[in-house]
Scaffold this motif. Structure first.
Motif, PDB file in Angstrom:
ATOM      1  N   UNK A   1      33.868   0.241  12.025  1.00  0.00           N
ATOM      2  CA  UNK A   1      33.295   1.399  11.609  1.00  0.00           C
ATOM      3  C   UNK A   1      32.485   2.076  12.730  1.00  0.00           C
ATOM      4  N   UNK A   2      32.285   3.246  12.628  1.00  0.00           N
ATOM      5  CA  UNK A   2      31.377   3.859  13.859  1.00  0.00           C
ATOM      6  C   UNK A   2      32.201   4.053  15.201  1.00  0.00           C
ATOM      7  N   UNK A   3      31.762   4.831  15.851  1.00  0.00           N
ATOM      8  CA  UNK A   3      32.304   5.058  17.248  1.00  0.00           C
ATOM      9  C   UNK A   3      33.767   5.447  17.366  1.00  0.00           C
ATOM     10  N   UNK A   4      34.302   5.490  18.284  1.00  0.00           N
ATOM     11  CA  UNK A   4      35.820   5.921  18.554  1.00  0.00           C
ATOM     12  C   UNK A   4      36.720   4.981  17.546  1.00  0.00           C
ATOM     13  N   UNK A   5      36.305   3.516  17.379  1.00  0.00           N
ATOM     14  CA  UNK A   5      36.944   2.510  16.877  1.00  0.00           C
ATOM     15  C   UNK A   5      37.135   2.926  15.165  1.00  0.00           C
TER      16      UNK A   5
END
Length: 463
Positions: free
Chosen positions: A437-441
């Motif tokens: 979850x979160x960020x570009x990933x």
């Protein structure tokens, strides 16, 4: 009916009528219809609505903070901070979604071109827990709405009002009616949704058992899943760590949110050279946290989310003590109204005891003494979980970074307690789940990574 009960008083906060299976399927119908239009909206439009959502959260911060405090006992100051973090994740994806999902050019030769496109999948079901009743949902909703997906929420029965309030945030921000819908449903109706071909993916934050059940259902229906499950995070104190400062951070890492966090530090692994000094400082820090009414500003530790959860925690403590551990602080439920368990420090914990092997979801710290870095690393990784881990040292860039590479965990920190942040990937390995979850990933989990190849050399009539 779903009842929200205040764990500090035992009083019913509110009652909500369950949605029927037919109503849940109607919601899926609406999600499918909305998706066909929502997927075609521009990033600029989605950005504007996410910024609106951040504004709504801040404008109604006190109202939402008090709601979650009454539903699950979070100290009010921490509840306000959670609302602010939700506004931040909305703003983060408003700013970054377009760049995170931009087409990527691939090199495939002089006469051909290829790109990877990131296109939304469709309706996604989110099964979310009670411990961070707003944040867990927003860290799913913000990236997925930004990517062009639509969401259905099955929130915990402990925090039904929070689920309803989150739907209202998105409506008030201007999102179309079917873009994000809260459902008061149980596991049986959720299973029906997962089996429906129109639902394209499922994400769950919860227990290992819940994750296994959802993964099995989703796998049988070939649905993509992301699972964030339990944790028993190690907090490793090396022999050169600054003890006083580390002990203060350790108390925060264990007691934030009443210890009811998957990424809370739970196993404190301390080098023998600083063990006695650390334990003394740690007990003092843990004892200094104020336990009380979560609506009072000075309260730092509120009640556990309900009496049954507190009883499960106390059972783990009792079994650990029966197996030879010693309680230097706490160890018994408080004699007062509400599901209150005090900050507790256990030492001389056998490595096969409950507090060593199971996830303790409350303000209970198990402390272990080790004689070397190798022993510390071995004990840190001797767990079925692998969500977060931290190491504390006077040499963070050298010794700390080298040690952190040895952790079998998804989120590894040096001289900082484990936390989630919109800018970095969040997730675990082993029984702590999979996916990020979160960020570009995170925004790329529920998209179709579409390869588009063009041959520029083929002419009509060529052989």
């Amino acid at each position: 009916m779903v009842e929200s009960v205040n764990p500090a008083t035992g009083e019913t906060v509110e009652s909500y009528e369950d949605h029927t299976e037919e109503e849940a399927l109607d919601a899926l119908d609406a999600a499918v219809d909305t998706f066909e239009e929502w997927r075609e909206t521009t990033f600029a439009h989605r950005q504007s609505l996410l910024e609106n959502a951040a504004d709504v959260l801040r404008e109604r911060q006190d109202e939402y903070a008090e709601l979650m405090t009454r539903e699950m006992g979070k100290p009010i100051e921490q509840a306000r901070a959670e609302i602010e973090k939700c506004a931040w994740v909305c703003e983060y994806y408003a700013e970054t979604a377009e760049s995170h999902l931009a087409e990527e050019q691939l090199s495939v030769g002089p006469t051909d071109s290829a790109v990877v496109r990131y296109e939304p999948l469709g309706p996604v079901l989110a099964v979310m827990p009670w411990n961070f009743p707003f944040w867990q949902v927003f860290r799913f909703a913000a990236p997925n709405l930004a990517a062009g997906n639509v969401g259905l929420l099955k929130h915990s029965s402990n925090s039904p009002g929070s689920g309803q309030a989150i739907e209202e945030v998105f409506r008030e921000a201007g999102f179309p009616e079917g873009a994000f819908q809260n459902l008061f449903v149980g596991s049986e109706v959720a299973s029906t949704l997962i089996a429906d071909d129109r639902l394209r993916a499922v994400t769950l934050t919860g227990s290992v058992g819940a994750g296994q059940a959802v993964a099995e259902q989703a796998g049988a229906n070939l649905k993509k899943t992301v699972l964030e499950l339990g944790g028993s995070d190690p907090f490793v104190v090396l022999d050169d760590a600054p003890v006083e400062e580390t002990a203060a951070k350790a108390a925060h890492a264990r007691l934030q949110n009443g210890g009811q966090s998957c990424i809370a530090a739970k196993r404190f692994i301390v080098h023998t050279d600083v063990y006695d000094e650390f334990v003394d400082a740690f007990v003092e820090e843990m004892d200094s946290w104020t336990v009380g009414d979560p609506l009072e500003e000075e309260t730092q530790v509120g009640p556990q989310a309900d009496a049954e959860l507190m009883e499960e925690l106390h059972d783990q403590v009792q079994r650990t003590l029966d197996e030879g551990a010693e309680a230097l602080l706490g160890g018994e439920p408080l004699d007062r109204e509400g599901a209150y368990y005090p900050p507790t420090v256990l030492t001389n914990v056998p490595r096969d005891a409950a507090a060593a092997c199971e996830e303790t979801f409350g303000p209970v710290a198990a402390v272990f003494e080790v004689e070397s870095e190798d022993e510390a690393a071995e004990l840190a990784n001797d767990s079925e979980f692998g969500l977060g881990a931290s190491v504390w040292t006077g040499d963070p860039a050298g010794r700390g970074r080298a040690f952190a590479k040895r952790f079998e965990a998804g989120c590894c920190f040096v001289n900082e307690y484990v936390k989630s942040d919109p800018r970095v990937p969040f997730g675990g390995v082993k029984d702590s789940g999979y996916g990020r979850e979160l960020s570009k990933a995170g925004i790329r989990e529920f998209v179709n990574r579409k390869t588009l190849w063009v041959n520029h050399d083929l002419t009509e009539g060529s052989e």
